[in-house]
Design a protein around this motif. Structure first.
Motif, PDB file in Angstrom:
ATOM      1  N   LEU A 154       0.828  -1.215   0.000  1.00  0.00           N
ATOM      2  CA  LEU A 154       0.000   0.000   0.000  1.00  0.00           C
ATOM      3  C   LEU A 154       0.855   1.254   0.000  1.00  0.00           C
ATOM      4  N   ALA A 155       1.898   1.273   0.822  1.00  0.00           N
ATOM      5  CA  ALA A 155       2.758   2.454   0.904  1.00  0.00           C
ATOM      6  C   ALA A 155       3.481   2.704  -0.413  1.00  0.00           C
ATOM      7  N   ILE A 156       3.967   1.643  -1.036  1.00  0.00           N
ATOM      8  CA  ILE A 156       4.655   1.801  -2.325  1.00  0.00           C
ATOM      9  C   ILE A 156       3.693   2.319  -3.381  1.00  0.00           C
ATOM     10  N   ALA A 157       2.461   1.783  -3.385  1.00  0.00           N
ATOM     11  CA  ALA A 157       1.472   2.205  -4.381  1.00  0.00           C
ATOM     12  C   ALA A 157       1.083   3.669  -4.196  1.00  0.00           C
ATOM     13  N   VAL A 158       0.806   4.065  -2.951  1.00  0.00           N
ATOM     14  CA  VAL A 158       0.368   5.446  -2.678  1.00  0.00           C
ATOM     15  C   VAL A 158       1.491   6.443  -2.973  1.00  0.00           C
ATOM     16  N   LEU A 159       2.684   6.147  -2.494  1.00  0.00           N
ATOM     17  CA  LEU A 159       3.794   7.071  -2.707  1.00  0.00           C
ATOM     18  C   LEU A 159       4.217   7.120  -4.166  1.00  0.00           C
ATOM     19  N   SER A 160       4.040   6.028  -4.881  1.00  0.00           N
ATOM     20  CA  SER A 160       4.344   6.042  -6.316  1.00  0.00           C
ATOM     21  C   SER A 160       3.408   6.991  -7.050  1.00  0.00           C
ATOM     22  N   ASP A 161       2.171   7.099  -6.539  1.00  0.00           N
ATOM     23  CA  ASP A 161       1.202   7.992  -7.157  1.00  0.00           C
ATOM     24  C   ASP A 161       1.451   9.450  -6.749  1.00  0.00           C
ATOM     25  N   LEU A 162       1.729   9.667  -5.465  1.00  0.00           N
ATOM     26  CA  LEU A 162       1.918  11.032  -4.972  1.00  0.00           C
ATOM     27  C   LEU A 162       3.300  11.583  -5.288  1.00  0.00           C
ATOM     28  N   CYS A 163       4.308  10.720  -5.197  1.00  0.00           N
ATOM     29  CA  CYS A 163       5.698  11.168  -5.345  1.00  0.00           C
ATOM     30  C   CYS A 163       6.396  10.322  -6.408  1.00  0.00           C
ATOM     31  N   SER A 164       5.915  10.379  -7.617  1.00  0.00           N
ATOM     32  CA  SER A 164       6.459   9.517  -8.675  1.00  0.00           C
ATOM     33  C   SER A 164       7.933   9.817  -8.959  1.00  0.00           C
ATOM     34  N   LYS A 165       8.357  11.064  -8.710  1.00  0.00           N
ATOM     35  CA  LYS A 165       9.750  11.422  -8.965  1.00  0.00           C
ATOM     36  C   LYS A 165      10.716  10.715  -8.024  1.00  0.00           C
ATOM     37  N   GLU A 166      10.185  10.197  -6.912  1.00  0.00           N
ATOM     38  CA  GLU A 166      11.065   9.534  -5.953  1.00  0.00           C
ATOM     39  C   GLU A 166      11.671   8.257  -6.524  1.00  0.00           C
ATOM     40  N   TRP A 167      11.021   7.668  -7.519  1.00  0.00           N
ATOM     41  CA  TRP A 167      11.617   6.484  -8.147  1.00  0.00           C
ATOM     42  C   TRP A 167      12.865   6.884  -8.934  1.00  0.00           C
ATOM     43  N   THR A 168      12.831   8.082  -9.509  1.00  0.00           N
ATOM     44  CA  THR A 168      14.040   8.592 -10.167  1.00  0.00           C
ATOM     45  C   THR A 168      15.136   8.823  -9.136  1.00  0.00           C
ATOM     46  N   THR A 169      14.739   9.342  -7.963  1.00  0.00           N
ATOM     47  CA  THR A 169      15.696   9.524  -6.878  1.00  0.00           C
ATOM     48  C   THR A 169      16.307   8.182  -6.477  1.00  0.00           C
ATOM     49  N   LEU A 170      15.467   7.154  -6.422  1.00  0.00           N
ATOM     50  CA  LEU A 170      15.958   5.820  -6.070  1.00  0.00           C
ATOM     51  C   LEU A 170      17.004   5.342  -7.067  1.00  0.00           C
ATOM     52  N   LEU A 171      16.733   5.548  -8.346  1.00  0.00           N
ATOM     53  CA  LEU A 171      17.690   5.136  -9.375  1.00  0.00           C
ATOM     54  C   LEU A 171      18.989   5.943  -9.261  1.00  0.00           C
ATOM     55  N   LEU A 172      18.860   7.221  -8.955  1.00  0.00           N
ATOM     56  CA  LEU A 172      20.055   8.046  -8.767  1.00  0.00           C
ATOM     57  C   LEU A 172      20.883   7.555  -7.579  1.00  0.00           C
TER      58      LEU A 172
END
Length: 587
Positions: A154-172
Motif C-alpha cells: 500500500l505504501a509503495i502504491a500510494v507514494l508512487s502515485d503522490l511522489c512519482s519522482k522519488e523512483w528517479t531519486t531511487l535510481l540516482l
C-alpha cells in the motif's frame, strides 16, 4: 570391513571435531519459542533426513516471509533515500489535513519497525533450519507478516502515485550506493551458503536439490555480475573531478531560520551561500514581497489576525495588512526540519519576531553582500490591480528601488521574456525548461534551473560547452550533492547550506581501476569461501556415513549417533583423550 566408531576415535582430534555435531537444546528451544510462540508446549521436532523441512502450509508461510522481507526492504530503502524531499511531503500533508505533523519520519520509523520484525523472523527460520528443525510459524506471526506485506504494498502504491519522482531519486541513489549494496549482498549470500550446503546434501530428491541450487546460484550470479551494468559519474580518473557546485540558499537557510525572512537570508550568507533563492508575490497595493505559498496560512499567523481570510490569496492583502503579520513564530512551533533546538536563545528570540519581507529589502541585502539572486514570480489572481503589470512592477523595484546590479539577478520567469530583455538587457536570463541548445541561445539563456531528478552528466557537459550553466534544485542530502558534484553541475539550490558547505569531497569517489579491483576481489573471495563450505559439507556427510558402517543410498543421509564417548587411553597424538568428546548426530 568398514571401520567402526572405535576407529573413528583414533582419528586426529581436529578431524573429530570437524565431524562432530553438537545439539544446542536451549538455543533451539529459544529459537522455536520465538518463532512458534510455544515456549512450554514445544517439543523439538527434527526434520527427517531427505524429507522436506516443514508442511506445505509452513513452506508457503516461509515463502511469504521471504517475499515480505524483499518488499519491506525495497520500501525501507526507497523511503530512506527520499529524505531529501521529506519537508515537501510533510507540507503537502499539512495542506490537505490542516495541521502539522512529521508524517515522513513516522512513516520511516514504521517501515524500519516492519523490516526489523520480518528480518528477525527470517533469521529465526534460517537458524531453525540450520539446526535441522521443522518450522511452525505461530498464527500471530503469520498475521504480522500479512500486515507487513500489506503495508509495504500500500505504501509503495500510494507514494508512487503522490511522489512519482522519488523512483528517479531511487535510481540516482544506486549510482552512489550500488558498490556498497553489492558488497553487502555478496556477503549475505556467502553467509547463506552454510545452511544452503547443509540442506543440499540432506535432500534425497534431485528435484529439490536442483531447485535449491538453481535459485541460489541464480541470485548469486546476478549479484556477481551486477557491477558490469553499473554506471556512476563518481567513477572518475584522478584529477578529473571539477569544482564543488556553488550553494544557493533555498528561501534562505530554512533549517536555521523561518523561510523567506531577512533572518533566513542573513543565515544563508553566514553559512557560505553564494546565491539566494526566493519567491515573489505582489500585494494588492503593488508592493512585491516574499511568499512561496499562494496563501498565508502556513508561514504566518494570518488565522489569528484575519480569521475570516485564512485561505485568501496572499496577493489580495495590502502591504499594510501584511506588515501586521508574524512570519517567524510558526518556525519554532512546528520545527519543520527538527533543527530549532540548535538555535541560540538570541536566534530564537529573533526568529520569533520575524515579519513578511519585501522584495526590495531582499535585494538590498543581496546587493550589500555581493550575492546573486534567483526567484520565482507569481502572477496575481484575477481582479488584482497588478495582474497585467506584475512583470514591469517587479522590474521597477530592481532598477529604481534597490541598489542591486542587474547582472546579479538570475531572471527566471518565462513570461514576456523578450520584453524583459528589452527593458533590462543586463539581467542573467535563466530557464526552467530543458530545451535544445540552439533554442536556449536564441533566448539568451545563460543558466538552466532544473529539478535534480533530471541530473545527467551528458546534458550538463553539452550545455556547458555552449556557456550555459546548470543549477539543480532542491538538494539537501550529502549523497545527492556528491552526485551533483561528480556530474559537473555548476550550482545547487539547497536547504542545508550549513552541512553541504563542509563537504570537502564527494562521499563516493573512486577510479574505475579501483572499483574493478574491489568488486572482482569481493566476488573471488566469495566464490572461494562458498566452494570451501560446500566441499566441507560434502566431505563431512561422506565421512560420517562411511564411519557409521553404512553407505549412502540414493543420496539419503543415514543417521547415526553416539551419546557419549568416554576414552580413557591416550589418543594417537599422545594427548589425554577428552571425556564426552563429541555427540555426533543427525542434523
Amino acid at each position: 570391513m568398514a571401520p567402526s566408531l572405535t576407529t573413528l576415535g583414533k582419528l586426529p582430534v581436529v578431524r573429530c571435531r570437524l565431524l562432530q555435531r553438537y545439539e544446542h537444546q536451549p538455543f533451539v528451544s529459544c529459537l522455536a519459542g520465538l518463532y512458534g510462540c510455544q515456549w512450554r508446549r514445544y517439543q523439538r521436532t527434527q526434520a527427517t533426513p531427505g524429507d522436506c523441512c516443514c508442511s506445505k502450509l509452513e513452506c508457503a508461510s516461509f515463502a511469504l516471509l521471504i517475499v515480505t522481507f524483499c518488499l519491506t526492504l525495497v520500501f525501507l530503502y526507497f523511503w530512506s533515500e527520499a529524505q531529501n524531499d521529506y519537508n515537501d511531503f510533510d507540507w503537502f500533508n499539512f495542506g490537505n489535513l490542516g495541521f502539522w505533523f512529521p508524517w515522513s519520519v513516522v512513516l520511516l520509523v514504521i517501515a524500519a519497525a516492519f523490516f526489523s520484525y520480518i528480518t528477525l523472523l527470517l533469521l529465526l527460520a534460517v537458524c531453525l533450519l540450520s539446526e535441522g528443525q521443522k518450522l511452525y510459524l505461530h498464527w500471530g506471526h503469520k498475521i504480522g507478516v500479512l500486515v507487513s506485506l500489506a503495508f509495504s504494498i500500500l505504501a509503495i502504491a500510494v507514494l508512487s502515485d503522490l511522489c512519482s519522482k522519488e523512483w528517479t531519486t531511487l535510481l540516482l541513489s544506486f549510482q552512489v550506493t550500488a558498490p556498497y549494496l553489492h558488497v553487502g549482498g555478496v556477503l549475505l549470500m556467502t553467509l547463506l551458503s552454510w545452511p544452503i550446503a547443509l540442506h543440499f546434501y540432506h535432500i534425497n530428491r534431485k528435484v529439490g536439490q536442483a531447485l535449491i541450487m538453481g535459485l541460489y546460484l541464480a541470485v548469486l550470479c546476478a549479484l556477481y555480475l551486477v557491477p558490469l551494468g553499473m554506471y556512476s559519474p563518481c567513477l572518475k580518473e584522478e584529477g578529473t573531478l571539477g569544482l564543488a557546485p556553488a550553494l544557493i540558499g533555498h528561501r534562505g537557510a530554512p533549517m536555521l531560520a523561518p523561510e523567506n525572512t531577512l533572518m533566513s537570508f542573513e543565515k544563508a550568507v553566514e553559512a557560505g551561500g553564494e546565491g539566494l533563492e526566493t519567491d515573489v508575490t505582489i500585494s494588492y497595493d503593488g508592493v512585491p514581497f516574499l511568499m512561496h505559498d499562494h496563501t498565508l496560512r502556513r508561514t504566518t499567523n494570518v488565522q489569528e489576525v484575519f480569521p475570516n481570510r485564512t485561505d485568501a490569496p496572499a496577493a489580495m492583502f495590502t502591504w499594510g495588512e501584511l506588515e501586521t503579520l508574524n512570519a517567524g513564530a510558526w518556525f519554532l512551533h512546528r520545527d519543520p526540519f527538527s533543527t530549532a533546538w540548535s538555535l541560540s536563545t538570541e536566534d530564537r528570540v529573533q526568529a520569533q519576531n520575524q515579519s513578511v519581507c519585501t522584495f526590495r529589502d531582499f535585494l538590498e541585502l543581496a546587493s550589500q553582500r555581493g550575492k546573486q539572486v534567483i526567484f520565482d514570480l507569481y502572477r496575481p489572481p484575477k481582479g488584482h490591480p497588478y495582474r497585467d503589470t506584475w512583470i514591469t512592477r517587479t522590474l521597477e523595484v530592481i532598477q529604481n528601488e534597490s541598489s542591486i546590479h542587474s547582472h546579479q539577478v538570475l531572471w527566471l520567469p518565462s513570461d514576456l521574456r523578450s520584453l524583459v530583455q528589452q527593458l533590462d538587457p543586463d539581467l542573467q536570463h535563466t530557464s526552467a525548461s530543458r530545451a535544445p541548445v540552439e533554442e536556449l541561445q536564441q533566448n539568451h539563456i545563460v543558466q538552466l534551473n532544473l529539478h535534480y531528478s533530471s541530473m545527467s552528466t551528458e546534458m550538463i557537459i553539452e550545455y556547458a560547452a555552449a556557456n550555459i550553466s546548470t543549477n539543480l534544485y532542491v538538494i539537501s542530502q550529502s549523497w545527492l550533492y556528491s552526485l551533483a558534484w561528480c556530474t559537473g553541475a555548476q550550482s545547487v539550490t539547497t536547504n542545508a547550506l550549513q552541512f553541504l558547505n563542509n563537504l570537502s569531497r564527494p562521499l563516493f569517489l573512486m577510479t574505475p581501476d579501483e572499483y574493478n579491483l574491489m568488486w572482482v576481489l569481493t566476488d573471488v573471495v566469495s566464490i572461494t569461501i562458498i566452494i570451501i563450505i560446500f566441499i566441507f559439507h560434502w566431505w563431512r556427510e561422506q565421512t560420517l556415513a562411511f564411519c557409521s558402517g553404512r553407505k549412502l543410498e540414493h543420496g539419503t543421509y543415514i543417521k547415526f549417533r553416539t551419546d557419549v564417548w568416554s576414552v580413557s587411553s591416550v589418543n594417537i597424538l599422545g594427548e589425554p583423550a577428552e571425556p564426552n568428546l563429541a555427540t555426533v548426530s543427525e542434523h
